[in-house]
Structures are given as C-alpha cells and as structure tokens.
Design an enzyme around this catalytic site. Structure first.
Site, PDB file in Angstrom:
ATOM      1  CD  GLU A 280      -2.444   1.428   2.650  1.00 17.55           C
ATOM      2  OE1 GLU A 280      -3.098   2.459   2.818  1.00 17.55           O
ATOM      3  OE2 GLU A 280      -2.254   0.579   3.538  1.00 17.55           O
ATOM      4  CG  ASP A 281       1.680   2.841   3.359  1.00 16.51           C
ATOM      5  OD1 ASP A 281       0.667   3.208   2.751  1.00 16.51           O
ATOM      6  OD2 ASP A 281       1.705   2.616   4.577  1.00 16.51           O
TER       7      ASP A 281
END
Length: 740
Positions: free
Chosen positions: A94-95
């Site tokens: 996600e990051d």
C-alpha cells in the site's frame, strides 16, 4: 586524549530497530525452525528497505510499527512464521514501490494473498466517500479467504490504538469509535479476550476520557488493597487444593476499566457500588480424559470454603462457547462480604482462552486441522456475506455485531442434535438455522411437546420440532421476531423478489413523469430523489411511485425544491431571513458554535438524544435532509455515528455561550423527608437563579426518585447545581441524564 565514540542519530535508530526485531523473535509464542527464522528475516529486510524513508506521526521510523504488529501477532495472538512475515510486510504494497507481484515472486502465493487482503482493508478504510459499513462488509469478505488476514488486522489496530496519542483529537475519536464498533467485537469472536479487553479500554480512553481516567485513578488508589485481598483469598484456596494433590496456578486480576464502566452505566451505580471488581483464575494441569472431573472437583473445594451465588454459575466446559472457549465460572462471597469471580480451567483451556482462534492452529498454519467450532463459525460468516444482497450495509453490520456479541442458548432437535443460537432467538430463527426452505415454509413449532407460534422465544435446553406447509410464504411481520442474520436475510430475499417486479414497473412510470416535468432521468436525479424522499435506495423510490405513495404532486414539489446534492452544503449556511418549516416555529439564530477547520458559522440543531450545552465537548453530524445536528462526544449514538459514517462528521467548537440557555435533565434519588422538594427548588431557583422547566418527584416506602429539567447558561453553571444538590440532606445521588 582519544575522542569518545558517539553514535549518530541514524546509528542509534538502526540499533533500536535491531533491538526491537530481536525482542520480537525472542518472545514468539511458537517454536521457530531455522527455515522459519530465514523467512521472517527475509520479510524484515524487505520491510526495512521499503519503509526506510518513512516516518510515523510520532516522528519514529515507520518500521517500528510493522515490527510491533509482528510482535503482537507472534506473542499475544500466537501465530507462526507465515503470519509474522506477513505482519512485517503488511503496509509494503500500500505505502511503497513494492507490488503484490514482487511479494508473490519473493515469498510465494500464500503470503501474497494475506498481504493482498490486508492492503484491501487499509485502502477501504481511507475511502471516506463511501459508507463505512460497506467497508466493514468488504473487510469481512477477507475472513472467508484466510482467517489470518483478520487476526493480523486486529494486531495492526491494537498497535495503532496503543500509539493514538500522536493523532489529532478528531482522528482519535473516529479511530476509537471504529475500534469499539467493529474490531473489539471481532477480537471477542476470535476468542482473543485479552486483546478485546485492551481494545475496549483504549477506545473508552479516547471516546469518554473523563470517565476512563476517573475509573483508572480509583483502581490505582485501591490497587494495593485489592492485591492484598486477592492474595489472602487465593492463599485460602491454595492450601486446600494442595491438600488434594492438584497441580495448579492461581492468577488474580481486576476487572477492566471498560467492564467496570459498562456495569456502572447499565446498573446505574457508582464505582464503589460495582460489587465484583475481583477475578481469580485457577489453571490446573490435567490430561484430556480427567479435565472435566478435576474442574468440578476444584469447584467443589472452592464452594466448600466460600458461599457461591447460584445465579452466577456459568458452565462452558460441558457446552463450550461457539468460539471454542471452555471454562467454569462461579461467583462466591469472599472475606469481608465481597463478591469474587472464580474461573476454573485446565492449561489447555487457558491456552485456548488466551490465544483464541490461533490456538486451534498452533502447529498447523496450513489450516487443514479439523475444528468444528471455528470452521462452523467461519462458514456462518460466509453464509451471512452470501445472503446480504438485500440488506443495507449499516443493517448488515448491526446484525453481524449482534451475532458477534450475543449470549448463546443451546436448543435440541427431536433427534437430539444440538444447535447454538443467540439469546432471544425465536422458533422461526431455529427453523432457518436448520435450513432456508424449512424457514420459508414454517407454520409453527412444538417446543417441549407443546404447540407455540413462530414468534415464541426459545430458552436454553428446549427441544424443538418445526411444523411446515408448502403453502406458507415469508411475511413482512416475520422480521419483527427474528434476530439471526441468516433468518433476516432469507426473509428479506423472499419479500424483495415480489417488490423488485413492482419496482421495475415503477421505474418506467417515473421516467415518463420526470420527462413531463422536463427532468432527465439519470443517476444524479435518482440520488436527489432518495435524499428528498428519505429512502434507502433507488428501488424504494421506484416502488413508491408504482404504488402511488409518491404521486404527481410530490414530484412537482421535488422539481421546485433545491434539495439536490449541489445545494447540500449551502442549505446549512445561515440565511438572510428566518426559514420556517412545517414542524418548527421561527427560532433565534445562534452564534455560539463554529464548524470545520475554518471555524465557519453554520445553521445547526442540538440533538435531542443527548441535549448538548455550552462547554460540552461536541461534534457536528451532517444529516441528509435536516442540516447539522450537534451531538455530545459521549452521546449514546456517538460511537455508531463516528464509526459508521465518519465522512459526515464535522468538527464543532463552542465560542460563545453568554446569551443562550440550554436544557439539562437531572436525576435524583435518596431518602424522602418533609421539606425536601422545597430545599431542592430553593437551591436551584433562589440561590443560583436558574429556571426550572419541569420537576417530577415520586416516593415509595421512604425512598424518592426525581427528574428535574433546568435551563442553564453553560456547563460550569450546571456543575455548580450538581455540587450544591449533592449536599442536600437526604439526597444520595445526583447525575445528569439524557432526554430519551
């Protein structure tokens, strides 16, 4: 003189990262092989590299968070290497620049699938534009794929709650409300009782800080006294159990802040009046064959010494909870006439209670073990998800939460098969639990040989025979007496089939009528219609048009109105003239509250469910049709609103309260005497010059209960009233209450 070797900040951080990683490995609940350690190290190295340039809100390196989540997964939940590795990498996709394909290539399909589930949940939680309940429903879909996704997500949420101080107050409220709304019930259902308890305490800390710190302070003040009491109580039992030649350990603890607070609220008592703040656990060693025998032997010893409360016996050894939880609970009268809860369980049962679902899979992470309790529940979740098409997302989550927390009853079929149902379940719930077709055609039930209607509430131990007819069909009023999600969804599915056909006709009629009003039929117009007529979905609009509930006159009014989404925010801005609705008289324009980050003055109403007054901590909730409603932070509905529809929450701040009066309601009780009412009214009206709106006091056998409604300027004035009333002779309790 040689220069001292001083570490740079980067070197210090690297040392701390290394220390935390070793600490996580050292405290793993399961024994790790060399291959396990290689896998975890590989995941750790990737996570360190991926997050190297990221920081948390606290200013710490971001990698601290995945390490702590992995530690919770390894130690407090008790999962193995696959889950620890996934926890270390749970935010990578996600990051950072790493993709799911990268993870699958490096770690295989199984870990990639878990991380994919975790990533989907995180992305959903950031999408404030959709209803949060819909996100929860999608979160639960991951449960069907792999239980570990939910377990790691619970660990992630626990660490976020432990470090919530660094967040802004608004964010704290949202996350804490979300936690108590869905994550604590999930932890409960997964059998993670310690984690559930900590999540509840931390949620209370941020949603109701005054109550939390008040109870925590009182627990600290009485800590030494409680510890001595538990030790004295335990030593008496320890001596007798040793005489019996048993191997055991006695653990003493206090009830959690949240559980004490819940009892104070539900029983309307003070901290001092909560009678069972003590709990003692006896964990004994036994082989599987003798577990039950030894549990009842210990029960016999304890109840020989201390008198038991017969209403408080809970036998979850003969019939375990649907989570698999096994334990024998009794409440006994200890020394100094204090109630003490005693939990009796074997080492195996204790491990199951501490680790929940994870204990079932202690050495088999491939989940190919046979465990009917856990697998049965997961299949129920799948069924609930498969059958929720007809349910509103919020209703689905409410039903799901009911099934997470509900107490259980055990009901038998005529052949002796055992079914577990939530407390409050009816004969019709039981029919649907057996099979959907039996539920749809259910006429009634024979309970313990006697004929009862479908609505009859079942009790634990009932033997139930369902009577059916092929001519029977589900009816709308069935929804009034079913509590299980399966029954509700099946009934609604049947009812909606007929409704859907009528709605299709209504859609065609609506298109023609809108064309006549020179309005194009499109999604935006349908949304405006839903808001204007306050319906849940477009099908309701079409149905009401088909049945004539929405007629030509109503549609003309809609066309003339400005209730569309484009005017949504403008409706709440102060107008140049007073607007009079059909239900309300013209009211004074208030200027004591400001909203949002820009502190704008907007029109608002004070919520009747909690009656905020100046000085209370409050927030605004943007309703669809009635503007901004202002609620207290500790309003009974606050948690549901904050967790379920956070995107509608708007920050609210008091800036002036000098010219406005607010309604507050006080509860009083105590011992009645002549002149008491006169003393009460004298304090409020004469001494403090406060207007009494209404007063109602009733007396029975010398004890009175009263409710007084007053108009006050602000919270400090209300506090002064409460303080002075508490000093009146005869009054034992005074508290502010809600209007409902």
């Amino acid at each position: 003189m040689a220069e001292e070797n001083v570490l740079s900040p980067v070197e210090k951080e690297n040392q701390e990262i290394s220390r935390r990683y070793k600490d996580m490995l050292k405290h793993t609940y399961q024994t790790l092989t060399k291959d396990d350690k290689k896998l975890i190290r590989k995941a750790f190295d990737l996570a360190v590299d991926a997050h190297k340039d990221q920081r948390r809100k606290t200013g710490e390196p971001y990698i601290f968070h995945p390490i702590e989540v992995a530690k919770i997964v390894a130690d407090e939940i008790g999962l193995g290497a696959t889950s620890i590795a996934a926890a270390l990498m749970h935010d990578v996709v996600e990051d950072t620049d790493y993709t799911l394909e990268d993870i699958e290539e490096l770690f295989g399909e199984r870990i990639a699938r878990i991380i994919d589930g975790l990533t989907k949940i995180s992305i959903l939680n950031k999408q404030d534009v959709s209803i949060q309940s819909e996100n929860y429903r999608k979160l639960l879909l991951t449960l069907s794929e792999d239980v570990r996704v939910i377990l790691i997500k619970i660990a992630d949420r626990l660490h976020n709650m432990r470090t919530l101080e660094s967040m802004h107050e608004d964010k704290q409220m949202k996350i804490a409300s979300e936690t108590i709304f869905i994550y604590a019930p999930l932890a409960h259902r997964m059998g993670l009782y310690n984690i559930k308890s900590e999540l509840e305490d931390l949620s209370l800390k941020y949603t109701k800080p005054e109550e939390y710190f008040s109870i925590e302070r009182k627990l600290q003040e009485t800590k030494k006294e409680r510890e001595k009491y538990i030790e004295d109580f335990s030593s008496i039992i320890r001596e007798r159990l040793e005489e019996e030649g048993l191997e055991f350990e006695i653990k003493g603890r206090s009830k959690s802040v949240f559980s004490i607070h819940r009892k104070m609220i539900s029983q309307h008592v003070s901290f001092e009046e909560v009678y069972d703040k003590f709990a003692v656990r006896i964990v004994y060693r036994s082989d599987k064959k003798n577990e039950k025998f030894l549990a009842w032997k210990i029960y016999s010893v304890v109840t020989d010494i201390f008198r038991p409360n017969p209403k408080r016996l809970r036998d979850w050894i003969s019939q375990p909870k649907s989570t698999g939880y096994e334990s024998l609970h009794i409440t006994v009268m200890g020394p100094m006439a204090r109630w003490v809860e005693v939990q009796i369980r074997s080492e195996r049962m204790d491990e199951l209670a501490e680790r929940g679902v994870a204990a079932h899979y202690k050495y088999k992470e491939n989940y190919q073990v046979e465990d009917s309790k856990v697998d049965e529940w997961i299949s129920q979740v799948r069924e609930m998800l498969d059958n929720n098409e007809t349910q509103d997302a919020t209703e689905f989550i409410d039903n799901f939460k009911f099934n997470l927390y509900a107490k259980e009853i055990y009901v038998f079929t005529p052949k002796g098969d055992l079914f577990s149902l939530p407390k409050g379940a009816s004969s019709l719930d039981f029919a649907y639990a057996i099979h959907s077709n039996i539920g749809d055609t259910c006429l009634g039930a024979k309970v313990n040989g006697k004929l009862y209607p479908l609505s009859h509430e079942l009790q634990s131990g009932d033997q139930v025979e369902i009577l059916t007819s092929p001519n029977q069909k589900p009816k709308t009023d069935w929804l009034d007496f079913v509590v299980t999600s399966k029954a509700r969804s099946k009934i609604k599915a049947s009812l909606n089939a007929a409704r859907r056909a009528i709605s299709e006709d209504g859609k065609e009629i609506l298109i023609r009528k809108l064309r006549h009003l020179k309005i194009d039929f499109n999604e935006s117009v349908v949304n405006d219609l839903q808001n204007y007529f306050k319906t849940r979905n477009s099908q309701d609009i079409f149905y009401k048009v088909a049945t004539g509930e929405i007629d030509n006159k109503s549609l003309r009014k809609f066309a003339e109105s400005k209730s569309g989404i484009t005017g949504f925010i403008n409706r709440f801005r102060p107008k140049s003239k007073t607007v009079v609705t059909q239900e309300e008289e013209p009211k004074q324009k208030l200027d004591s509250l400001v909203f949002g980050p820009d502190e704008e003055k907007l029109d608002y109403d004070l919520a009747s469910c909690c009656n905020p007054i100046a000085g209370d901590k409050v927030f605004g909730f943007v309703t669809v049709a009635k503007g901004i409603r202002v609620h207290k932070n500790d309003c009974p509905n606050a948690v549901s609103l904050q967790a379920n529809q956070a995107y509608r929450i708007i920050r609210a701040k008091w800036i002036d309260s000098s010219s406005q009066l607010y309604r507050a309601i006080l509860n009083l009780n105590g011992l009645d005497r002549i002149g008491l009412v006169n003393d009460i009214t004298k304090i409020i009206s004469s001494n403090l010059h406060v207007h009494i709106r209404s007063i109602n006091i009733s007396e029975e056998d010398g004890v009175f209960d009263g409710k007084i409604s007053v108009s006050v300027k602000n919270k400090s004035q209300l506090d002064k009233i409460l303080d002075q009333l508490r000093q009146v002779d005869g009054i034992q309790k005074v508290s502010r209450t809600y209007a409902n």
